[in-house]
Design a protein around this motif. Structure first.
Motif, PDB file in Angstrom:
ATOM      1  N   VAL A 155      64.542   9.618  49.050  1.00  0.00           N
ATOM      2  CA  VAL A 155      63.368   8.964  48.458  1.00  0.00           C
ATOM      3  C   VAL A 155      62.107   9.146  49.307  1.00  0.00           C
ATOM      4  O   VAL A 155      61.178   8.348  49.222  1.00  0.00           O
ATOM      5  N   GLU A 156      62.042  10.166  50.124  1.00  0.00           N
ATOM      6  CA  GLU A 156      60.797  10.436  50.836  1.00  0.00           C
ATOM      7  C   GLU A 156      59.676  10.637  49.822  1.00  0.00           C
ATOM      8  O   GLU A 156      59.931  11.154  48.741  1.00  0.00           O
ATOM      9  N   PRO A 157      58.453  10.244  50.101  1.00  0.00           N
ATOM     10  CA  PRO A 157      57.929   9.683  51.356  1.00  0.00           C
ATOM     11  C   PRO A 157      58.012   8.164  51.488  1.00  0.00           C
ATOM     12  O   PRO A 157      57.330   7.589  52.328  1.00  0.00           O
ATOM     13  N   ILE A 158      58.844   7.500  50.691  1.00  0.00           N
ATOM     14  CA  ILE A 158      58.926   6.038  50.777  1.00  0.00           C
ATOM     15  C   ILE A 158      59.471   5.618  52.142  1.00  0.00           C
ATOM     16  O   ILE A 158      60.401   6.222  52.660  1.00  0.00           O
ATOM     17  N   PRO A 196      53.149   5.661  53.300  1.00  0.00           N
ATOM     18  CA  PRO A 196      52.046   5.964  54.207  1.00  0.00           C
ATOM     19  C   PRO A 196      50.768   6.122  53.376  1.00  0.00           C
ATOM     20  O   PRO A 196      50.775   6.800  52.340  1.00  0.00           O
ATOM     21  N   THR A 215      49.536   9.403  51.871  1.00  0.00           N
ATOM     22  CA  THR A 215      50.227  10.034  50.748  1.00  0.00           C
ATOM     23  C   THR A 215      49.610   9.579  49.420  1.00  0.00           C
ATOM     24  O   THR A 215      49.772  10.226  48.401  1.00  0.00           O
ATOM     25  N   PRO A 231      51.443   7.025  40.459  1.00  0.00           N
ATOM     26  CA  PRO A 231      51.914   7.763  39.291  1.00  0.00           C
ATOM     27  C   PRO A 231      53.075   7.026  38.628  1.00  0.00           C
ATOM     28  O   PRO A 231      54.013   6.618  39.304  1.00  0.00           O
ATOM     29  N   VAL A 261      64.118  -3.727  43.563  1.00  0.00           N
ATOM     30  CA  VAL A 261      63.755  -2.641  42.654  1.00  0.00           C
ATOM     31  C   VAL A 261      64.990  -1.784  42.408  1.00  0.00           C
ATOM     32  O   VAL A 261      65.680  -1.421  43.352  1.00  0.00           O
ATOM     33  N   LYS A 305      64.581   3.619  39.772  1.00  0.00           N
ATOM     34  CA  LYS A 305      63.111   3.536  39.687  1.00  0.00           C
ATOM     35  C   LYS A 305      62.469   4.064  40.960  1.00  0.00           C
ATOM     36  O   LYS A 305      61.441   4.736  40.937  1.00  0.00           O
ATOM     37  N   LEU A 306      63.091   3.712  42.078  1.00  0.00           N
ATOM     38  CA  LEU A 306      62.596   4.178  43.378  1.00  0.00           C
ATOM     39  C   LEU A 306      62.652   5.689  43.475  1.00  0.00           C
ATOM     40  O   LEU A 306      61.700   6.337  43.911  1.00  0.00           O
ATOM     41  N   GLU A 332      62.678   7.804  41.126  1.00  0.00           N
ATOM     42  CA  GLU A 332      61.703   8.367  40.196  1.00  0.00           C
ATOM     43  C   GLU A 332      60.297   8.339  40.821  1.00  0.00           C
ATOM     44  O   GLU A 332      59.562   9.327  40.785  1.00  0.00           O
ATOM     45  N   LEU A 333      59.935   7.198  41.416  1.00  0.00           N
ATOM     46  CA  LEU A 333      58.627   7.066  42.059  1.00  0.00           C
ATOM     47  C   LEU A 333      58.495   8.095  43.181  1.00  0.00           C
ATOM     48  O   LEU A 333      57.471   8.780  43.300  1.00  0.00           O
ATOM     49  N   ALA A 334      59.541   8.209  44.003  1.00  0.00           N
ATOM     50  CA  ALA A 334      59.498   9.145  45.128  1.00  0.00           C
ATOM     51  C   ALA A 334      59.330  10.579  44.631  1.00  0.00           C
ATOM     52  O   ALA A 334      58.561  11.360  45.194  1.00  0.00           O
ATOM     53  N   ARG A 335      60.008  10.897  43.552  1.00  0.00           N
ATOM     54  CA  ARG A 335      59.955  12.255  43.017  1.00  0.00           C
ATOM     55  C   ARG A 335      58.531  12.583  42.562  1.00  0.00           C
ATOM     56  O   ARG A 335      57.997  13.650  42.838  1.00  0.00           O
ATOM     57  N   ARG A 336      57.904  11.619  41.896  1.00  0.00           N
ATOM     58  CA  ARG A 336      56.537  11.850  41.404  1.00  0.00           C
ATOM     59  C   ARG A 336      55.557  11.975  42.561  1.00  0.00           C
ATOM     60  O   ARG A 336      54.625  12.770  42.504  1.00  0.00           O
ATOM     61  N   LEU A 337      55.754  11.170  43.600  1.00  0.00           N
ATOM     62  CA  LEU A 337      54.845  11.241  44.756  1.00  0.00           C
ATOM     63  C   LEU A 337      54.985  12.578  45.459  1.00  0.00           C
ATOM     64  O   LEU A 337      53.997  13.172  45.880  1.00  0.00           O
ATOM     65  N   ARG A 338      56.210  13.061  45.572  1.00  0.00           N
ATOM     66  CA  ARG A 338      56.422  14.354  46.229  1.00  0.00           C
ATOM     67  C   ARG A 338      55.752  15.462  45.441  1.00  0.00           C
ATOM     68  O   ARG A 338      55.198  16.402  45.985  1.00  0.00           O
ATOM     69  N   LYS A 339      55.792  15.293  44.118  1.00  0.00           N
ATOM     70  CA  LYS A 339      55.202  16.300  43.251  1.00  0.00           C
ATOM     71  C   LYS A 339      53.679  16.317  43.401  1.00  0.00           C
ATOM     72  O   LYS A 339      53.053  17.369  43.407  1.00  0.00           O
ATOM     73  N   GLU A 340      53.102  15.099  43.567  1.00  0.00           N
ATOM     74  CA  GLU A 340      51.647  15.008  43.690  1.00  0.00           C
ATOM     75  C   GLU A 340      51.151  15.439  45.051  1.00  0.00           C
ATOM     76  O   GLU A 340      50.074  15.995  45.183  1.00  0.00           O
ATOM     77  N   ALA A 341      51.907  15.134  46.091  1.00  0.00           N
ATOM     78  CA  ALA A 341      51.442  15.402  47.455  1.00  0.00           C
ATOM     79  C   ALA A 341      52.576  15.997  48.278  1.00  0.00           C
ATOM     80  O   ALA A 341      53.088  15.367  49.186  1.00  0.00           O
ATOM     81  N   ARG A 365      52.022  16.260  52.274  1.00  0.00           N
ATOM     82  CA  ARG A 365      51.816  15.103  53.138  1.00  0.00           C
ATOM     83  C   ARG A 365      53.053  14.214  53.123  1.00  0.00           C
ATOM     84  O   ARG A 365      53.996  14.453  52.392  1.00  0.00           O
ATOM     85  N   GLY A 366      53.039  13.192  53.962  1.00  0.00           N
ATOM     86  CA  GLY A 366      54.041  12.160  53.817  1.00  0.00           C
ATOM     87  C   GLY A 366      55.024  12.056  54.952  1.00  0.00           C
ATOM     88  O   GLY A 366      55.714  11.061  55.073  1.00  0.00           O
TER      89      GLY A 366
END
Lengths: 164, 95
Positions: free
Chosen positions: A42-45, A62, A65, A144, B61, B65-66, B68-77, B80-81
């Motif tokens: 679950v990175e970047p969480i 962070p 991000t 998102p 949570v 859901k987590l 899914e959120l992580a996947r979308r964030l990785r896709k956007e950035a 970074r991270g």
């Protein structure tokens, strides 16, 4: 050291990895010790697990991000709590790590609190949730959302149907 | 809402025990001084907002859901991270 958490089961941790929150967090003033945890899937969480309450674990990100040009404006009082000089803002990534707490609720997009980042001093392991002053950021910055990925655009001319 | 026009140096009284002084006025901001008994907490409104969002964020949570959120964030950035956390705590088992 070992601690039994609700979400991660029993975790093994290095006492050096613990962050002390001298003032707790708003709403959780009695929670003073947190451990950041990362999980590869679950990175970047980054999870902030309380070491006093097994069931309390914040989901954070962070700040860079979310907002690559993120700027800090930590109050003198919070800089003092962090053990940092009060005349300048600390350097993100080197001196401090800034995490935004994420709220995930049913039926609306997840949000991150960019107005009040958790600032972790990497040198002395002290941390505060710093409510920024004069900040343009929102306490509910949208992230998102799920369920609307790559929408198939039906009205932009890319579809096979041609109106006559 | 009661609206009162005040100049720097003037004050507003709330009840017998609370005084709000306008100390300084600058473009876009104002400096206030508050005199209140110890038992009345004086907070910036953002503290209350942050408390509310913290309480909402402390809810459990679902794992999917987590992810899914992580996947979308990785896709956007994707670049970074990576967070430098120093000595890291590692979960000894997966949840």
């Amino acid at each position: 050291m070992q601690f039994c958490t609700r979400h991660f089961g029993t975790i093994e941790y290095d006492p050096e990895a613990v962050f002390q929150f001298p003032a707790g967090l708003p709403g959780f003033e009695d929670q003073r010790r947190f451990l950041p945890l990362q999980q590869p899937n679950v990175e970047p969480i980054v999870f902030l697990q309380s070491l006093d309450r097994p069931d309390l674990c914040f989901i954070t990100l962070p700040v860079q991000t979310i907002e690559p040009g993120y700027r800090l404006s930590i109050s003198a009082e919070d800089l003092r709590l962090l053990g940092l000089p009060e005349d300048r803002q600390p350097e993100m990534g080197k001196q401090v790590l800034c995490l935004a707490i994420v709220a995930v609720a049913e039926g609306r997009p997840p949000t991150a609190n960019l107005l009040a980042p958790v600032v972790l001093n990497l040198e002395n392991r002290r941390a505060v949730q710093a409510i920024l002053s004069d900040s343009p950021y929102s306490h509910r910055h949208p992230l998102p959302a799920g369920g609307q990925e790559d929408p198939v655009c039906s009205s932009c001319g890319a579809g096979p149907a041609k109106r006559s | 809402m009661l609206i009162v026009r005040r100049r720097a140096g003037q004050a507003v009284l709330i009840g017998d025990q609370v005084e709000i002084h306008v100390l300084e006025i600058a473009p876009g901001r104002v400096k206030l001084g508050v005199v209140a008994p110890r038992e009345i907490p004086v907070l910036r409104a953002e503290v209350k907002l942050t408390r509310e969002t913290n309480l909402a964020a402390a809810q459990a949570v679902p794992a999917e859901k987590l992810a899914e959120l992580a996947r979308r964030l990785r896709k956007e950035a994707p670049a970074r991270g990576a967070a430098a956390l120093g000595p890291a705590g590692e979960p000894s088992e997966q949840p």
